[in-house]
Design an enzyme around this catalytic site. Structure first.
Site, PDB file in Angstrom:
ATOM      1  N   LEU A 127       0.836  -1.206   0.000  1.00 51.65           N
ATOM      2  CA  LEU A 127       0.000   0.000   0.000  1.00 51.65           C
ATOM      3  C   LEU A 127       0.873   1.260   0.000  1.00 51.65           C
ATOM      4  CD1 LEU A 127      -2.850   1.335   0.295  1.00 51.65           C
ATOM      5  CD2 LEU A 127      -2.574   1.083   2.783  1.00 51.65           C
ATOM      6  N   PRO A 130       6.731   6.038  -1.492  1.00 50.24           N
ATOM      7  CA  PRO A 130       7.627   7.099  -0.991  1.00 50.24           C
ATOM      8  C   PRO A 130       6.899   8.389  -0.609  1.00 50.24           C
ATOM      9  CG  PRO A 130       8.644   5.991  -2.849  1.00 50.24           C
ATOM     10  CD  PRO A 130       7.254   5.404  -2.704  1.00 50.24           C
ATOM     11  N   ILE A 159       7.694  -2.551   2.293  1.00 50.77           N
ATOM     12  CA  ILE A 159       6.897  -3.764   2.111  1.00 50.77           C
ATOM     13  C   ILE A 159       7.525  -4.915   2.903  1.00 50.77           C
ATOM     14  CG2 ILE A 159       5.820  -5.315   0.464  1.00 50.77           C
ATOM     15  CD1 ILE A 159       5.009  -2.210   0.393  1.00 50.77           C
ATOM     16  N   THR A 160       6.788  -5.374   3.909  1.00 47.82           N
ATOM     17  CA  THR A 160       7.287  -6.415   4.812  1.00 47.82           C
ATOM     18  C   THR A 160       7.330  -7.764   4.103  1.00 47.82           C
ATOM     19  OG1 THR A 160       6.267  -5.200   6.629  1.00 47.82           O
ATOM     20  CG2 THR A 160       6.972  -7.443   7.096  1.00 47.82           C
ATOM     21  N   GLN A 344      15.714  -1.219  31.769  1.00 50.55           N
ATOM     22  CA  GLN A 344      16.068  -0.507  33.001  1.00 50.55           C
ATOM     23  C   GLN A 344      16.268  -1.483  34.160  1.00 50.55           C
ATOM     24  OE1 GLN A 344      16.566   2.724  32.936  1.00 50.55           O
ATOM     25  NE2 GLN A 344      17.021   3.027  35.103  1.00 50.55           N
ATOM     26  N   GLY A 348      22.887  -2.280  33.435  1.00 48.88           N
ATOM     27  CA  GLY A 348      23.892  -2.333  32.366  1.00 48.88           C
ATOM     28  C   GLY A 348      23.741  -3.558  31.485  1.00 48.88           C
ATOM     29  N   GLU A 371       1.428  -0.280   9.883  1.00 50.27           N
ATOM     30  CA  GLU A 371      -0.033  -0.447   9.774  1.00 50.27           C
ATOM     31  C   GLU A 371      -0.787   0.739  10.361  1.00 50.27           C
ATOM     32  OE1 GLU A 371      -2.121  -4.035   9.819  1.00 50.27           O
ATOM     33  OE2 GLU A 371      -0.365  -5.250   9.413  1.00 50.27           O
TER      34      GLU A 371
END
Length: 387
Positions: A127, A130, A159-160, A344, A348, A371
């Protein structure tokens, strides 16, 4: 007197147990490597296919498992708990095929759904462009009729699973100047002349799922591959998202659950000031908030899935659009907060890639964007409220 509980069916509970076992056995051990290499996990895809979990939503009459919308949510949630990239296999197969299920001819369904159900092909959805992201109706890709064919020209972006999918649902302008009513939907196959796939994007997260541009350079396809009537493509695209935003909510819930589970295990083991940090009230409050946000998002998502299923069966469900947007928005916002808190809690260690929570935090971010960004979801919800 029996009282039907507000709960998933026994089959859903059994499905969760089955997919969680598969995820812990085959998917979780590969998640860090998939993230590190950025390669699509074909071995994991095969494991999902063998278990019939790669496209559980496809109806039985097309060779699928016939899973309902909640079944699809549970599969995606449990896979995402182990690996967000891999959860895009069932999620994108659903995204690509829902336009056919909603609007496609019987010929299209019979041709394209069985190969997906068998695990021989994946199905992506095209869908965005650019210059047409949130404003999807501003797309410029065109499809011009030429006898019994259409000729496509243009570019699709973000596009996945592009490149690993065999089939693509593509929206293109068939009537210039008609706005959203001039857009039609088509099925494009990877070997169609004039169709090509760009190089994978280098991304923050979901690295094991390729995201690429699609190029149409005088791409010729048969006219019978149009999904629905001319000019109905944008309506189909939006109707599809009403169902598939819920799968993004499921993905977000799974990522968040994985992060919470890992953090819970860590705080019970990690000792400071002579005791486990889980004994400090400040840490307990963080855990309580994480679990509360997660469960609220999960219940909203399951309620949305129930509405999606009713709509797929032909019922008119007035509040589906609101619920799907709310579920996607709430779950993805919660996932970002929960994964950040998990990092968190590990201190570290949470910031290193020796531990999975930093990956989960990076993966969670995209659920607030694709989406439909969460800003767009809030616009959609407000429109529904003000109708």
């Amino acid at each position: 007197m029996s009282f039907p509980l507000y709960a998933p069916l026994e089959e859903h509970t059994m499905l969760r147990q089955a997919i969680r076992a598969l995820a812990e056995d085959k998917i979780a051990p590969r998640a860090a490597e998939v993230d590190r290499t950025g390669e699509f996990p074909w071995d994991v895809y095969q494991a999902l296919v063998e278990a019939d979990m790669h496209a559980i939503h496809i109806p039985e009459e097309y060779g699928g498992a016939g899973g309902d919308a909640l079944a699809a949510v549970i599969v995606i949630e449990e896979v995402a708990r182990a690996c967000a990239s891999t959860s895009l296999i069932p999620a994108v197969n659903k995204l690509g095929t829902v336009p056919l299920l909603l609007s496609g001819s019987e010929e299209l369904k019979q041709r394209y759904l069985p190969p997906v159900a068998r695990g021989e092909a994946m199905f992506s959805y095209a869908l965005s462009e650019p210059e047409a992201g949130s404003d999807a109706a501003a797309m410029r890709t065109t499809a011009v009729r030429d006898g019994d064919h259409y000729v496509l020209n243009g570019t699709k972006r973000w596009i996945t699973n592009a490149g690993v999918s065999t089939y693509y649902t593509v929206m293109a302008v068939t009537e210039p100047g008609a706005g959203a009513r001039g857009i039609s939907a088509f099925v494009v196959e990877k070997d169609d002349p004039g169709f090509s796939v760009g190089a994978p994007e280098k991304k923050l997260g979901i690295k094991g799922s390729p995201t690429c541009e699609l190029y149409f350079d005088d791409c010729r396809i048969p006219a019978w591959r149009m999904i629905g009537e001319p000019g109905t493509g944008f309506k189909t695209a939006l109707a599809t998202l009403d169902h598939t935003r819920i799968t993004i909510a499921a993905q977000a819930i799974g990522i968040a659950q994985g992060a919470l589970d890992y953090a819970l295990g860590y705080v019970k083991e990690r000792k400071q000031f002579g005791k486990a940090i889980a004994e400090f009230q400040g840490v307990q409050f963080m855990l309580a908030d994480m679990a509360m946000k997660l469960e609220a998002a999960r219940q909203l998502t399951y309620a949305a899935a129930a509405r999606s299923e009713r709509a797929m069966r032909g019922e008119k469900v007035e509040d589906l659009t609101f619920f799907s947007s709310a579920a996607k928005c709430a779950a993805s916002d919660a996932a970002m907060e929960i994964t950040t808190d998990a990092v968190q809690l590990l201190g570290g260690y949470g910031y290193t890639n020796d531990f999975p929570v930093e990956r989960m935090m990076r993966d969670a971010k995209i659920t607030q964007i694709y989406e439909g960004t969460n800003q767009i979801q809030r616009m959609v919800m407000a429109r529904q409220l003000l109708k």
